[in-house]
Design an enzyme around this catalytic site. Structure first.
Site, short mmCIF file in Angstrom:
data_model
loop_
_atom_site.label_atom_id
_atom_site.label_comp_id
_atom_site.label_asym_id
_atom_site.label_seq_id
_atom_site.Cartn_x
_atom_site.Cartn_y
_atom_site.Cartn_z
N ASP A 141 0.85 -1.19 0.00
CA ASP A 141 0.00 0.00 0.00
C ASP A 141 0.89 1.24 0.00
OD1 ASP A 141 -2.54 1.17 -0.05
OD2 ASP A 141 -2.46 1.54 2.09
N ARG A 191 2.17 10.50 -5.19
CA ARG A 191 2.01 10.74 -3.75
C ARG A 191 3.34 10.94 -3.01
NH1 ARG A 191 -2.98 6.96 -1.59
NH2 ARG A 191 -4.47 7.62 -3.16
#
Ligand SMILES: *[C@@H]1O[C@H](CO)[C@@H](O)[C@H](O)[C@H]1NC(C)=O
Length: 354
Positions: A174, A230
């Protein structure tokens, strides 16, 4: 050899191994109050196994981190630790991998949940998989049932005063680092990130407005090969992104939603060749009429290979007042290569400066 103000505070000392706790005085940025396990004993990890998550064996990393007293955790030798469930760390801890080559890999990641004052320094974290959940001991006197985990490298939940320094991270399932649900006072410095999609998430929920109090410093890191997006992706809070080297991204580097404040100073952004990914910044779920008021500033950033940083916010912004220690003074982006030269884990040998 020490090229930035955090490193120069400790790296040049030959006797670092005898004075490990000096490190805790070196943190700058929003996490500057973090002292980790400075007030505690040393705990020497001698055993790399993680077979019993309910009654961890003394000498293992899991046994060290569930202790309630402050501890400065070090490693007897080079070791690969495959965590069989997430590693739930208690408050007032330092995990200090100097002098050993410590890998947390091919298993689960590290969880900081409702804790304060944790330093993680000089370890490798890579190939992290989701945890299956089950009964896990999280302190000497408590265990509980954990649901399936996401597979974050380091997951910070409702926690504060956290300093992550000189960590090499890659290939998680993740996020590499997530800080969510009321986490704040965090510095992430001198880390090296590679081979990953969602690198860092700060704030996971549009509905959790308490994350407006989140303050995170991202300094002297190298965002390297095969990263996609990100770096970070922000919601709500205040993010000081200072003197980092962004040499690779495939989609964007810095993004956000829910009007985060992003102050980017003295970073180097080298855009990819893909003409669709030249923009450093990315606003998510917002029309321009909305995001034009978000404070996203770029000062002394070095924009290369056609990189574009789209700023927003009032033209004459109010002066932001902070404690001097909260804000790392940026150098111009031209210095970034030098400032981040030693990002990632360091090979430290006793009696030789690190
Ligand atoms: C951590 O240390 C601080 C300061 O010594 C202390 O006040 C606090 O209770 C400790 N936290 C825990 C959870 O033990």
């Amino acid at each position: 050899m020490a090229t930035n103000p955090i490193d120069s505070c400790w790296r040049c000392k030959k006797n670092w191994a005898k004075n490990r706790k000096i490190l805790a005085k070196c943190v700058l940025g929003f996490g500057h109050k973090t002292s980790g396990g400075s007030n505690g004993d040393y705990y020497l990890v001698t055993d790399n196994s993680d077979n019993d998550v309910l009654n961890p064996k003394p000498g293992t990393l899991r046994h060290a981190v569930i202790q309630k007293r402050p501890l400065w955790i070090i490693f007897a030798r080079t070791m690969h630790i495959k965590l069989s469930q997430e590693l739930i760390v208690q408050s007032n801890k330092t995990i200090d991998g100097r002098g050993a080559d410590v890998h947390i890999a091919y298993g689960c990641g590290i969880t900081l949940q409702f804790v304060h004052n944790v330093i993680i320094h000089n370890i490798h974290i890579h190939h992290i998989f989701p945890s299956s959940g089950g009964l896990i001991r999280d302190s000497e006197d408590h265990f509980g049932f954990r649901t399936v985990g996401d597979g974050d490298g380091i997951s910070i939940f409702g926690s504060s005063n956290i300093w992550l320094d000189h960590i090499s991270m890659s290939e998680g399932q993740d996020g590499l680092i997530d800080a969510i649900q009321g986490s704040t006072a965090i510095t992430i410095s001198n880390c090296h990130f590679t081979h990953h999609n969602d690198v860092m998430l700060f704030g996971a929920s549009d509905a959790y407005s308490k994350d407006q109090f989140m303050q995170v410093t991202i300094a002297f890191n190298h965002f390297g090969k095969e990263l996609i997006q990100r770096m970070p992706r922000c919601r709500w809070g205040f993010f000081h992104v200072v003197n980092n080297d962004y040499t690779h991204w495939k989609m964007y580097a810095i993004g956000g939603s829910m009007h985060p404040t992003i102050i980017s100073q003295g970073n180097r952004f080298i855009a990819p060749h893909d003409l669709n990914a030249k923009e450093v910044t990315h606003r998510i779920y917002a029309s321009e009429s909305e995001w034009k008021n978000w404070v996203w500033r770029s000062e002394e950033d070095l924009l290369m290979n056609g990189a574009i940083f789209r700023t927003s916010g009032p033209l004459s912004p109010p002066d932001l007042k902070f404690n001097e220690k909260d804000i790392i003074k940026a150098k111009p982006g031209t210095y970034v290569r030098t400032l981040t030269r030693f990002a990632g884990t360091l090979k430290c040998k006793e009696r030789i400066k690190c």
